[in-house]
Structure formats: structure tokens, C-alpha cells
Design an enzyme around this catalytic site. Structure first.
Site, short mmCIF file in Angstrom:
data_model
loop_
_atom_site.label_atom_id
_atom_site.label_comp_id
_atom_site.label_asym_id
_atom_site.label_seq_id
_atom_site.Cartn_x
_atom_site.Cartn_y
_atom_site.Cartn_z
N GLY A 90 7.19 -3.36 -6.20
CA GLY A 90 7.14 -4.91 -5.27
C GLY A 90 6.11 -5.43 -5.63
O GLY A 90 5.57 -6.75 -6.00
N THR A 91 4.46 -4.28 -5.30
CA THR A 91 3.34 -5.05 -5.60
C THR A 91 3.09 -5.94 -7.25
O THR A 91 3.09 -6.80 -7.76
CB THR A 91 2.59 -4.44 -5.52
OG1 THR A 91 2.76 -3.61 -4.19
CG2 THR A 91 0.60 -4.38 -5.87
N ASN A 144 7.34 -7.76 6.66
CA ASN A 144 7.50 -6.56 6.70
C ASN A 144 7.42 -6.23 7.73
O ASN A 144 7.00 -5.13 8.55
CB ASN A 144 7.07 -5.69 5.76
CG ASN A 144 5.62 -6.58 5.59
OD1 ASN A 144 5.59 -7.92 5.67
ND2 ASN A 144 4.49 -5.66 5.50
N GLN A 152 11.79 -6.75 2.03
CA GLN A 152 11.91 -6.12 2.96
C GLN A 152 13.60 -6.45 3.27
O GLN A 152 14.39 -6.37 3.65
CB GLN A 152 11.47 -6.64 4.86
CG GLN A 152 10.06 -6.19 4.46
CD GLN A 152 10.27 -4.85 4.67
OE1 GLN A 152 11.24 -3.65 5.60
NE2 GLN A 152 9.11 -3.79 4.16
N HIS A 166 11.73 1.42 -3.40
CA HIS A 166 11.47 2.76 -2.27
C HIS A 166 11.78 2.09 -1.01
O HIS A 166 12.39 2.59 -0.47
CB HIS A 166 10.55 3.32 -2.69
CG HIS A 166 9.30 2.63 -1.54
ND1 HIS A 166 8.60 2.72 -0.40
CD2 HIS A 166 8.21 1.36 -2.73
CE1 HIS A 166 7.64 1.40 -0.84
NE2 HIS A 166 7.52 1.06 -2.08
N THR A 184 6.82 1.40 -22.10
CA THR A 184 8.59 1.68 -22.33
C THR A 184 9.05 2.34 -20.18
O THR A 184 8.43 2.37 -19.08
CB THR A 184 7.93 3.81 -22.28
OG1 THR A 184 7.11 3.48 -23.90
CG2 THR A 184 9.38 4.01 -21.98
N CYS A 219 0.47 -0.21 4.90
CA CYS A 219 -0.70 -0.52 4.69
C CYS A 219 -1.72 -0.63 5.72
O CYS A 219 -3.13 -1.23 4.82
CB CYS A 219 0.19 -1.80 3.63
SG CYS A 219 1.00 -2.13 3.29
C1 LIG Z 1 6.24 -2.61 0.55
C2 LIG Z 1 5.95 -3.99 0.52
C3 LIG Z 1 6.08 -4.47 -0.72
C4 LIG Z 1 5.09 -4.17 -1.66
O1 LIG Z 1 6.01 -2.96 -2.65
P1 LIG Z 1 5.42 -2.27 -2.93
O2 LIG Z 1 6.70 -1.07 -3.92
O3 LIG Z 1 5.68 -0.68 -2.19
O4 LIG Z 1 4.44 -1.66 -4.62
C5 LIG Z 1 5.81 -6.31 -0.82
N1 LIG Z 1 5.94 -7.25 -0.04
C6 LIG Z 1 6.87 -7.05 1.21
C7 LIG Z 1 7.08 -7.35 1.87
C8 LIG Z 1 6.90 -5.60 1.61
O5 LIG Z 1 7.49 -5.09 2.41
#
Ligand SMILES: *Cc1c(COP(=O)(O)O)cnc(C)c1O
Length: 393
Positions: free
Chosen positions: A69-70, A149, A177, A199, A235, A323
């Protein structure tokens, strides 16, 4: 252990784990190579792309695999800004995940971007009208999360996206989310860019997707090889991608029934907390929220202490978010929702999943209730409040 922190991460679907395993052993071919085991990897990545696309009614060609997500958020926001010539105005909200907020702040500080951080109401809800009012002639990007989140509030992304259509402003949503948890469709919506993370819906950590609507021209974040149709070099994480795809398919297949189950479990849990523990307040939209989120302020209780005591009883929950826990700063989301720093530091987030049971949540209520009694017994402010209430009749 009772795991009530599904917004931080989820356990993997067993089926997704077994789908991954061959790609961690005998099927190690690089998808870009020419021989047969490479073709197997290529086919597996293509299948996962279809599975992920299907969750949001996208075309597989609009799905790009990332490291999470990041990365997807960083890519979307940075590349959208650069696609507009590296100048202009960005609209986002005060309650975004740090993966969006820190990038906007970086673009503001280092690259001359102008950024509006929209306020939210007491439930964490972004007014679509406020987005429209903030639009300027030089606005190039709007980024509003699909669901929060920390408090679970579902944001009006369809309304915002449809209003922006045809105005030359890109719309990104951090749907980490929401993806795989609540119905989400990009079809005919005006959503240009959408981030998701493996995840958070039963897939492996370190995997994610960025949806880029066909016809939206943004550059790359990672430059190098020609993977992901020249848009994301490196890759492919074949095993991870396969795991994400399998989890996406399972999430889609069970979304309705799991959503219904989790919401009922959540409502019962929230109801018991409010009924059995005095001076508790729920945060976030209750009707229009994610199925599993219970964000609760427990007056006169330090969330930090309560979380440690819950952990000693084998119960996993969070402060504002995973976080920010460990940091002493109060949740930026709760502050934006008008809560005081003190209230924010008395706030616990429980996020339920379909693998939780009523027994889990009953145990959690009883544990929390005992912990709160213990902590309040040591709180002079609490003593004052109850004796004050008593005097007032
Ligand atoms: C967990 C989360 C992220 C980050 O995702 P990662 O895969 O852990 O880097 C970004 N945005 C929201 C809303 C999240 O809950």
C-alpha cells in the site's frame, strides 16, 4: 491469543499460502525469461492480475503489482503530480494514512506543490462539497481514502470521483482498508488511481496493487527493467503476487457473507462495551463504517497502559493505528475529528475479522472491563468525576 487488530494486518488465507509455495521452490522462473518455467511464472502473474482486477471490476491491464500500500500511494501521488508538469495544487484530507500525508508534505516542501488538507466532521467524514469548494484552476490531483484505517469511516469517493470527471483533475483513492472487505468498483466511477495492499485482506505482506485507469498517463516510481508493461521496474515478486491474487479471489467470493458476519459480531461487541463500561464513546461513522472497526475512547484510561494489560491477557488491539503506536503522538485522525489529545490517548482500536468468534469478543469485553476498573481506580480525575456525579445526583 485473541487477535483483534485486523486493520494492522491479517493472517494469510491458507489457500493463498499453498498457492504461493510452488513459486518459492521449484517454480522459480523469472517471468521475463523465455523457457518453460518462466512461462509458468508469467501465467501465474497473469492469473493473479485477473483475480485482483475482478475485485474492483477493473480490466487486468489496469492492475500493476507493487510492494504494498505504501508504494502504491507514493507512486500514485508523486507520479500524478509529475504528470501535471511537477506543479500545481493537490487536495487531500487530514485523515489520510501517512503513506499519502507524508508524500504530500514532501511534495509541498521539496517540489513546490500546493496542498489543501481538508478537515473532516466529528465522524471522520469528508464532505464532498468541501472537496469541490477547494478545487482551484491549478488543481491537478485529489486523493481521498476509501475507508479510514483508524475509525473505519467510509468516505464518499464515488461522489467525489464523479464530480471530478472530465475536469482534468486526477482522482486517487487509498482503498487499502476497503479492498476485499466492502464492495468497491471502479467501473464508470471516475476513479483514476486506486491503492490496495495484500496483507490487509489475507494475502502476504510486501505485496500491493495500484490500479491505473486505462488512458491515465502517469510515469513510474521505480525505474529500471520493463516489467509491469514498463511501469514498475524490478523482477516480479511472483510468489507474493500469486498469494495476493488467491487472497483477492477468496475475499471477493466471501465478501458478502463475511461482511455480514463481522458486522454483526462488531455491533454486539460495541454494544457490550457501551453497556458494561461507563464513560466510553465510539468514534467513526457507525452505520457507514467498515464492518469490523470498533474505535472506542475510554475516559480516564491511558490506552497505552490498557493495551499492555490486554496483551498480557493475550488480546491484540491497537491505539490509533499500528503505524503510530509506539509513538507518543496522539492520533492525527482523532485530532482532525475534533477530539482532544487527552481523548486520543484514551482511545483503543479493535478491528475484527471473520476468524473472530463471539467467544473472542466476550472475552475481550470482560478483560477490558476489568482493566478499565483497575486503571480508573488509580485515576484522581476519575474519582473526582464519579464523586462529582454523585453530588449532582
Ligand atoms: C496499511 C495501510 C497502508 C500501507 O499499506 P502497506 O502495505 O502496509 O504498506 C496504506 N493505507 C492504509 C489506509 C492502510 O491501512
Amino acid at each position: 491469543m485473541i487477535y483483534l487488530d485486523h486493520a494492522a494486518t491479517t493472517g494469510m488465507e491458507a489457500e493463498a499460502v499453498s498457492a504461493m509455495l510452488p513459486f518459492l521452490s521449484e517454480r522459480y522462473g523469472n517471468p521475463s525469461a523465455v523457457y518453460q518455467i518462466a512461462a509458468k511464472s508469467r501465467a501465474a502473474v497473469a492469473k493473479a492480475r485477473k483475480q485482483a482486477a475482478s475485485v474492483i471490476d477493473a480490466d487486468p491491464s489496469e492492475i500493476y503489482f507493487t510492494s504494498g500500500g505504501t508504494e502504491s500511494d507514493n507512486w500514485a501521488v508523486t507520479a500524478a503530480f509529475e504528470a501535471a508538469g511537477g506543479r500545481g495544487h493537490i487536495i487531500t484530507t487530514a485523515v489520510e494514512h501517512p503513506a499519502v500525508l507524508r508524500v504530500c508534505e514532501y511534495l509541498e516542501r521539496e517540489r513546490g506543490a500546493r496542498v489543501t488538507y481538508l478537515p473532516v466532521d466529528r465522524d471522520g467524514y469528508v464532505e464532498p462539497e468541501a472537496v469541490f469548494r477547494a478545487i482551484r484552476r491549478d488543481t491537478v490531483l485529489v486523493s481521498v481514502m476509501a475507508a479510514n484505517n483508524e475509525v473505519g469511516t467510509v468516505e464518499p469517493v464515488y461522489r467525489i470521483a464523479s464530480e471530478l470527471r472530465g475536469r482534468g483533475i486526477l482522482f486517487h483513492t487509498d482503498a487499502v482498508q476497503a479492498f476485499g472487505h466492502i464492495p468497491l468498483s471502479v467501473k464508470d466511477t471516475g476513479i483514476d488511481l486506486l491503492s490496495a495492499s495484500g496483507h490487509k485482506f489475507g494475502g502476504p505482506k510486501g505485496t500491493g496493487i495500484l490500479y491505473i485507469r486505462r488512458g491515465v498517463h502517469i510515469g513510474s516510481l521505480l525505474r529500471g527493467g520493463a516489467q509491469e508493461r514498463n511501469r514498475r521496474a524490478g523482477t516480479e515478486n511472483v510468489a507474493g503476487i500469486v498469494g495476493l491474487g488467491a487472497a483477492a479471489e477468496i475475499a471477493k467470493r466471501h465478501m458478502e457473507e463475511r461482511g455480514r458476519y463481522v458486522r454483526a459480531l462488531r455491533d454486539r461487541f460495541a454494544h457490550r462495551i457501551l453497556a458494561e463500561i461507563p464513560f466510553c464513546h465510539l468514534n467513526g461513522a457507525q452505520k457507514n463504517g467498515l464492518p469490523g472497526t470498533v474505535n472506542v475512547t475510554v475516559d480516564y484510561v491511558s490506552a497505552e497502559s490498557a493495551l499492555i494489560m490486554l496483551d498480557m491477557k493475550g488480546i491484540c488491539a491497537s491505539g490509533g493505528s499500528a503505524c503510530s503506536s509506539g509513538s507518543l503522538n496522539p492520533s492525527h485522525v482523532l485530532l482532525a475529528m475534533g477530539r482532544s489529545a487527552e481523548e486520543a490517548k484514551s482511545t483503543i482500536r479493535f478491528t475484527l475479522g471473520y476468524d473472530n468468534t463471539e467467544e473472542d469478543t466476550d472475552t475481550a469485553v470482560e478483560a477490558l472491563s476489568g482493566i478499565v476498573r483497575q486503571l480508573r481506580a488509580m485515576s484522581p480525575k476519575y474519582e473526582q468525576r464519579v464523586s462529582g456525579d454523585h453530588r449532582n445526583g
